[in-house]
Design an enzyme around this catalytic site. Structure first.
Site, PDB file in Angstrom:
ATOM      1  N   ASP A  16       0.859  -1.187   0.000  1.00  0.00           N
ATOM      2  CA  ASP A  16       0.000   0.000   0.000  1.00  0.00           C
ATOM      3  C   ASP A  16       0.901   1.244   0.000  1.00  0.00           C
ATOM      4  O   ASP A  16       2.101   1.139   0.280  1.00  0.00           O
ATOM      5  CB  ASP A  16      -0.884  -0.041   1.255  1.00  0.00           C
ATOM      6  CG  ASP A  16      -1.832   1.133   1.318  1.00  0.00           C
ATOM      7  OD1 ASP A  16      -2.392   1.493   0.275  1.00  0.00           O
ATOM      8  OD2 ASP A  16      -1.995   1.700   2.412  1.00  0.00           O
ATOM      9  N   ASP A  18      -0.234   5.168   0.802  1.00  0.00           N
ATOM     10  CA  ASP A  18      -0.484   6.220   1.793  1.00  0.00           C
ATOM     11  C   ASP A  18      -0.461   5.612   3.194  1.00  0.00           C
ATOM     12  O   ASP A  18      -1.165   4.653   3.465  1.00  0.00           O
ATOM     13  CB  ASP A  18      -1.836   6.896   1.522  1.00  0.00           C
ATOM     14  CG  ASP A  18      -1.864   8.328   2.022  1.00  0.00           C
ATOM     15  OD1 ASP A  18      -1.063   8.653   2.914  1.00  0.00           O
ATOM     16  OD2 ASP A  18      -2.676   9.113   1.532  1.00  0.00           O
ATOM     17  N   ASP A 212      -1.198  -0.412   6.019  1.00  0.00           N
ATOM     18  CA  ASP A 212      -1.414   0.201   7.340  1.00  0.00           C
ATOM     19  C   ASP A 212      -2.856   0.060   7.801  1.00  0.00           C
ATOM     20  O   ASP A 212      -3.220   0.568   8.849  1.00  0.00           O
ATOM     21  CB  ASP A 212      -1.027   1.686   7.302  1.00  0.00           C
ATOM     22  CG  ASP A 212      -1.998   2.523   6.465  1.00  0.00           C
ATOM     23  OD1 ASP A 212      -2.434   2.025   5.393  1.00  0.00           O
ATOM     24  OD2 ASP A 212      -2.312   3.657   6.855  1.00  0.00           O
TER      25      ASP A 212
END
Length: 267
Positions: A16, A18, A212
């Site tokens: 991922d 961001d 995250d």
């Protein structure tokens, strides 16, 4: 909880962006070292984002502004996943799309045409073209028989001073007004992960998903049979872990820990 995983033995890495590589326009600690390790060790890797607004070239340039050199072919977005899904389901279909260049380019490249009269699909992504007018148009096209597609099911996304409504929140008014449920193509839809693995040419057992978020990154990696790494550099903390019925394979402070751990085990 942290099983010992030798990242040197893994072939593919889906990551991922961001909250993992950057936050806003700030590169996160260890990200440069992690990317350098992927490239030096000749790992297959793909950066996956649910943000449908950016094209791979824009993501390449965004990272370049942070001093990171990642070629365009290493990015895969929910916009590309959406275009791929429509191309497989209904080749040459037409759509009414609400979104940015990332979504529109992906649809054009997949041979899909724009149609605001009687489209086969209404496709919603994030973007500044979202107004009450486009919302009203989309609602009536869905009532007229168009199928409703969302680029991803994120309800919100981080911005520098808070959060902003993301694709699922933007699609909700059309769902509520029409009584129609949208189909979402991005994470945690396993289709996006499977396509990612196919692009990498890797089997799930030899691949790692890094993110995250428990509800998109970890769950999609887990359901695809991959080793999952939750990094605490974005929206998740050790406390939020306990609110989920499933667990990541490994919890790390940030992606830099992956490169450090791999180098330590290689010695």
């Amino acid at each position: 909880m942290n099983n010992i995983t030798d990242f040197n033995e893994k072939k593919g890495f889906i990551c991922d962006m961001d909250g993992v590589i950057y936050h806003g326009n700030q590169i996160l600690p260890g990200a440069a070292e992690f990317i350098n390790w992927l490239q030096t060790e000749k790992k297959e890797y793909l950066f996956l984002t649910n943000n449908s607004g950016y094209t791979p070239r824009e993501l390449n340039q965004k990272l370049a502004r942070m001093g990171l050199d990642v070629p365009e072919e290493h990015f895969y977005t929910s916009a590309l996943a959406t275009a791929e899904f429509l191309k497989e389901q209904s080749p040459g279909c037409s759509v009414f799309a609400i979104g940015e260049a990332g979504l529109l380019n992906a649809l054009y490249d997949a041979g899909i045409t724009m149609n605001d009269v009687n489209p086969d699909y209404v496709v919603v992504g994030e973007g500044r073209t979202y107004t009450l007018d486009t919302l009203t148009k989309a609602t009536n096209l869905v009532l007229g028989g168009a199928k409703l597609i969302g680029a991803n099911s994120d309800v919100s996304g981080p911005i520098d001073n808070g959060i902003m409504p993301a694709c699922r929140a933007l699609t909700a008014p059309i769902e509520m007004a029409t009584g129609t449920k949208a189909y979402f193509c991005g994470k945690p839809n396993p289709l996006m992960m499977r396509t990612g693995l196919r692009i990498l040419g890797c089997h799930s057992a030899e691949s790692v998903m890094i993110g995250d978020r428990m509800d998109t990154d970890v769950v999609s990696g887990m359901e695809s049979g991959m080793t999952t790494v939750l990094v605490l550099s974005g929206v998740s903390s050790r406390e939020t872990l306990n609110t989920y019925a499933y667990r990541p394979s490994i919890v790390l402070n940030g992606v830099g820990d992956i490169a450090e751990e791999a180098k330590r085990l290689k010695k």
